[in-house]
Design an enzyme around this catalytic site. Structure first.
Site, PDB file in Angstrom:
ATOM      1  CG  HIS A   1       5.690  -9.248  -3.324  1.00 42.38           C
ATOM      2  ND1 HIS A   1       5.151 -10.246  -4.090  1.00 42.38           N
ATOM      3  CD2 HIS A   1       6.297  -9.851  -2.284  1.00 42.38           C
ATOM      4  CE1 HIS A   1       5.411 -11.409  -3.536  1.00 42.38           C
ATOM      5  NE2 HIS A   1       6.122 -11.206  -2.437  1.00 42.38           N
ATOM      6  CG  HIS A   2       8.469  -3.082  -5.223  1.00 46.63           C
ATOM      7  ND1 HIS A   2       9.006  -3.547  -4.045  1.00 46.63           N
ATOM      8  CD2 HIS A   2       9.518  -2.808  -6.027  1.00 46.63           C
ATOM      9  CE1 HIS A   2      10.318  -3.547  -4.135  1.00 46.63           C
ATOM     10  NE2 HIS A   2      10.662  -3.105  -5.326  1.00 46.63           N
ATOM     11  CB  ALA A   3       6.537  -2.078 -10.826  1.00 49.90           C
TER      12      ALA A   3
ATOM     13  CG  HIS B   1      11.335  -6.000  -9.185  1.00 51.55           C
ATOM     14  ND1 HIS B   1      10.846  -4.817  -9.693  1.00 51.55           N
ATOM     15  CD2 HIS B   1      12.098  -5.658  -8.122  1.00 51.55           C
ATOM     16  CE1 HIS B   1      11.297  -3.807  -8.980  1.00 51.55           C
ATOM     17  NE2 HIS B   1      12.046  -4.287  -7.998  1.00 51.55           N
TER      18      HIS B   1
END
Ligand code: T46
Length: 137
Positions: free
Chosen positions: A50-52, A97
């Site tokens: 839950h981040h980039a 992702h």
């Protein structure tokens, strides 16, 4: 038609009756390796990520079990199942992702081109969309 976000490298493998040996060499990757980490002891259905990243480029492989990875460039979302240690998935910078453990205790190995830096994470999806020039409505 847009290119796929999913970029898989197939590793050289040696499979005999003694098992499977897969090789990652310096020239296999388009990055200078600065860090390797692995994620273990994860329950089935757990979702991580839950981040980039602003700058970090990574390659992911599932050494054991199966992990579904969702990639999102702000315009398109694609999914790929990592279920084979001879497959390396590129997760480029500025790709949102998430990774879902399809099998309990699957092992995720990550090869990164940077040292850990929390300031390199974008953990807010709206900020991510802004950064990639998209706004959700
Ligand atoms: C990523 C995906 C694929 C560190 O202190 N050093 C490290 O090198 C890493 C990777 C993490 N951490 C700390 C930061 C957090 O306090 O470990 C904790 C858990 O990290 P996070 O919640 O970001 O874990 P995931 O599984 O959501 O994401 C990890 C990586 O952090 C991330 O960069 O791309 O795996």
């Amino acid at each position: 038609m847009k290119n796929s976000i999913i970029k898989i490298i197939k590793l050289k493998e040696f499979s005999q009756n003694r098992g499977l040996l897969s090789v990652v060499e310096d020239q296999t990757l388009d990055i200078n390796i600065k860090r390797i980490y692995f994620i273990t002891n994860v329950l089935k259905s757990e979702i991580r990520g839950h981040h980039a990243h602003f700058k970090t480029i990574q390659y992911l492989t599932c050494l054991s079990g199966s992990i579904n990875v969702m990639l999102d460039d702000g315009a398109h979302k694609e999914e790929v199942l990592l279920d084979n240690p001879s497959k390396l998935l590129l997760v480029d910078k500025l790709i949102w992702h998430t990774m879902e453990w399809k099998t309990e205790n699957s092992v995720l190995l990550v090869i990164a081109n940077s040292l850990f830096d929390e300031n390199d994470y974008i953990r807010n999806y709206q900020l991510f969309l802004k950064k990639v020039g998209r706004n959700e409505n």
